[in-house]
Design an enzyme around this catalytic site. Structure first.
Site, PDB file in Angstrom:
ATOM      1  N   GLU A 144       0.948  -1.130   0.008  1.00  0.00           N
ATOM      2  CA  GLU A 144      -0.028  -0.137  -0.002  1.00  0.00           C
ATOM      3  C   GLU A 144       1.119   1.243   0.279  1.00  0.00           C
ATOM      4  OE1 GLU A 144      -2.907  -0.348   3.169  1.00  0.00           O
ATOM      5  OE2 GLU A 144      -3.882  -2.306   2.345  1.00  0.00           O
ATOM      6  N   HIS A 158      -9.335   9.628   2.688  1.00  0.00           N
ATOM      7  CA  HIS A 158      -8.612   8.255   2.000  1.00  0.00           C
ATOM      8  C   HIS A 158      -9.091   9.055   0.424  1.00  0.00           C
ATOM      9  CE1 HIS A 158      -8.351   4.871  -0.052  1.00  0.00           C
ATOM     10  NE2 HIS A 158      -7.846   4.218   1.029  1.00  0.00           N
ATOM     11  N   ARG A 199      -0.628   9.375   1.625  1.00  0.00           N
ATOM     12  CA  ARG A 199      -2.120   9.433   1.333  1.00  0.00           C
ATOM     13  C   ARG A 199      -2.722  11.037   1.308  1.00  0.00           C
ATOM     14  NH1 ARG A 199      -5.835   5.371   5.010  1.00  0.00           N
ATOM     15  NH2 ARG A 199      -4.799   3.682   3.448  1.00  0.00           N
ATOM     16  N   HIS A 233     -11.668   9.627   6.556  1.00  0.00           N
ATOM     17  CA  HIS A 233     -11.408   8.034   6.783  1.00  0.00           C
ATOM     18  C   HIS A 233     -10.967   7.671   8.143  1.00  0.00           C
ATOM     19  CE1 HIS A 233     -10.432   4.079   5.371  1.00  0.00           C
ATOM     20  NE2 HIS A 233      -9.113   4.252   5.625  1.00  0.00           N
ATOM     21  N   ARG A 286      -1.414   8.929   8.960  1.00  0.00           N
ATOM     22  CA  ARG A 286      -1.121   7.525   9.236  1.00  0.00           C
ATOM     23  C   ARG A 286      -0.858   6.773   7.902  1.00  0.00           C
ATOM     24  NH1 ARG A 286      -4.609   3.165   8.576  1.00  0.00           N
ATOM     25  NH2 ARG A 286      -6.144   4.622   7.745  1.00  0.00           N
TER      26      ARG A 286
HETATM   27  C1  SIN Z   1      -7.416   0.972   2.185  1.00  0.00           C
HETATM   28  O1  SIN Z   1      -7.470  -0.280   2.318  1.00  0.00           O
HETATM   29  O2  SIN Z   1      -7.146   1.604   1.462  1.00  0.00           O
HETATM   30  C2  SIN Z   1      -7.585   1.512   3.744  1.00  0.00           C
HETATM   31  C3  SIN Z   1      -6.451   0.872   4.442  1.00  0.00           C
HETATM   32  C4  SIN Z   1      -6.095   1.772   5.714  1.00  0.00           C
HETATM   33  O3  SIN Z   1      -6.786   2.899   5.747  1.00  0.00           O
HETATM   34  O4  SIN Z   1      -5.253   1.430   6.474  1.00  0.00           O
END
Ligand code: SIN
Length: 545
Positions: free
Chosen positions: A128, A248, A294, A352, A387
């Site tokens: 990620e 998000h 993010r 988010h 985060r």
């Molecule tokens: C996601 O799956 O994009 C969210 C994961 C997260 O917020 O840590």
């Protein structure tokens, strides 16, 4: 009396209690994991709906970050966490989080969580944004939260030391002689009526989740409106980093509330962000393109969404594998009439995760005696201003285990006494009616417009003014709690004259090294600051009059 430590007006009020019992407010991952780890000490868990179905945890798609890959290290996980947090991460806490992650994953495996594995039995790890390695353990592709919560629910149901009270919500903390000794709870009875109860406990753990519900577009479920933060703030706890709300970048653009998420793991697999003309835009904004931190991706998507539209294009990178590998997102798309195999997914940023919350130490202790905080409601310092993806479920289990150890060590020696007069006073207050939906809508609108992805001083004044007004209204505890948390966020954001992580101010668009420190505020201070800022001839506020 139903169980040690519970009383209500129909019961005989005893002058004191000394129940050897912990109280956990919130039935998400942090609450349930802490409860399980507290064995054999008796614990009551209050949950707003049915066990295992409330809070943000069951909706989590990504998974849990842990350095478990062959070439990954705890040091790399720590460094990524610190880098994502944009200067405000407590480095010792981040190191501890990364170090303790693998052991917690093993405990979850022991509790029956079927993390995805390859044919040789090795954990399958996904990547990620802002992670330097494949590091996220996942379940059935994008079903991590739901499956983890199912396993924990089964374990809680089988645990003799846990009493679960469903369909109940805390309305206030009970503070006696400077110590948090319990909570006033509105509980739904079998006949559908509600009763106000007081639950007295030697340790109270706040695990109520986040505050996304203060915004119009959020991935958080109904009920995530910052109630725990507000209760703790009202009782005098220090709130840290309240201004840092994470948006998000890729919520699927539909009318659904909460907004369905298109997990970041899609971008980890190569999905691209494109604008309304089909042009990829992240590669010219950041060297890591779609996998940039993010907040950077969220602002870019926010800009494009306001200039014709932003889309997540999964056609080439994922294509026909979509349904099998991302079943939850696939279903969300189907419900919205989108075929992600053939069409780009329209996306927009959504509130988010709240990096801020009730300040805690390494054992989850807040600044109030008798009160611990776990999960999103807490501010442990591991997230800083932004985060790192999939560190939130991790924080819940790492700190849940630490809280259970800390509380468990002292459980047999902690004693609380509460006078009958105090109990009667708390019980005689009327159980709160539900918040007026028009006022809730108004608060969400103001927060989205003025304390959202892009902020400025004049807008934050409006947000403070609205929060003060709604918090003063007679609309009952739910709206007052929402307004309290909105006030903490907008005051902290108004005071931070820079842009950093999830907090972006168009009037102070750069980070300022001199301001590189966490914010700490009590409710009393926040009220004073807001009253002065909105009531005086402060030029920052003039425009909003
Ligand atoms: C996601 O799956 O994009 C969210 C994961 C997260 O917020 O840590």
């Amino acid at each position: 009396m139903e169980a040690a430590g519970v009383t209500h007006l129909g019961a005989e009020l005893r002058s004191s209690f000394a129940p050897n019992r912990a109280l956990i407010i919130g039935g998400g991952l942090g609450g349930l994991f802490t409860a399980l780890q507290l064995a054999p000490h008796p614990v009551t868990v209050i949950t707003g709906g049915r066990l295992g179905e409330t809070g943000s945890s069951p909706l989590a798609q990504g998974g849990i970050a842990a350095a478990m890959g062959e070439t990954d290290t705890v040091e790399a996980h720590t460094a990524d966490t610190i880098r994502a947090g944009d200067g405000l991460v407590d480095e010792a806490m981040a190191g501890m989080l990364a170090r303790e992650a693998p052991a917690r994953i093993v405990e979850l495996l022991d509790l029956g969580v079927p993390f995805d594995k390859d044919l040789e039995g090795r954990l399958l790890l996904s990547r990620e944004a802002a992670h330097s390695a494949r590091r996220v353990v996942k379940v059935e592709g994008d079903m991590a939260g739901a499956v983890i919560m199912q396993a924990l629910t089964r374990a809680v149901q089988a645990a003799d030391h846990i009493t679960v009270i469903e369909d109940a919500w805390a309305e206030d903390l009970v503070v006696h002689k400077g110590r948090v000794v319990g909570a006033a709870v509105s509980r739904r009875l079998e006949d559908g009526s509600r009763r106000r109860e007081v639950h007295i406990a030697v340790a109270v753990v706040m695990a109520t989740g986040g505050a996304g519900g203060l915004y119009e577009v959020t991935t958080n479920p109904a009920g995530a409106t910052g109630s725990g933060l507000a209760m703790a703030a009202k009782a005098g706890a220090v709130i840290a980093d309240a201004e840092f709300v994470q948006f998000h970048p890729t919520a699927i653009l539909t009318d659904a509330d909460p907004a369905p998420l298109a997990t970041e793991a899609l971008r980890g697999e190569g999905a691209k962000l494109i604008d309304a003309t089909g042009r990829r835009f992240m590669s010219e904004i950041h060297q890591d393109a779609e996998l940039a931190p993010r907040d950077i991706v969220a602002r870019a998507v926010f800009d494009k969404a306001h200039a014709g539209g932003a889309f997540l294009d999964c056609r080439e990178a994922i294509g026909a594998r979509f349904e099998e590998e991302f079943p939850r997102v696939y279903n969300y798309c189907q419900e919205a009439g989108i075929d992600p195999v053939r069409q780009p997914i329209p996306v927009a940023p959504a509130a988010h995760y709240h990096m801020g919350g009730v300040l805690t130490d390494a054992n989850g202790r807040t600044t109030l005696n008798g009160l611990w905080a776990c999960g999103e409601v807490a501010s442990t310092g591991v997230h800083g201003a932004n985060r790192l993806a999939s560190n939130s479920l991790l924080e819940a289990v790492v700190f849940g285990a630490r809280i259970a150890r800390d509380v468990g060590l002292h459980m047999d020696t902690m004693v609380v006494h509460v006078s009958r007069k105090k109990l009667r006073k708390v019980l005689e207050r009327k159980a709160g009616k539900a918040a007026d939906p028009d006022r809730v809508r108004e608060l969400r609108r103001v927060m989205s417009r003025h304390a959202g992805v892009v902020r400025d001083g004049a807008g934050l004044c409006r947000a403070m003014r609205a929060a003060l007004a709604l918090g003063n209204s007679k609309s009952g505890p739910q709206l007052t709690m929402m307004a309290t948390t909105a006030l903490m966020i907008s005051v902290a954001a108004w005071m931070r004259h820079e842009s950093r992580g999830g907090h972006y101010r168009s009037d102070y668009p750069k980070a300022d090294e001199a301001l590189r420190q966490r914010s700490m505020l009590t409710l009393k201070q926040a009220r004073k600051i807001a009253a002065a800022a909105t009531g005086s001839a402060n030029p920052d506020c003039e425009e909003s009059r």
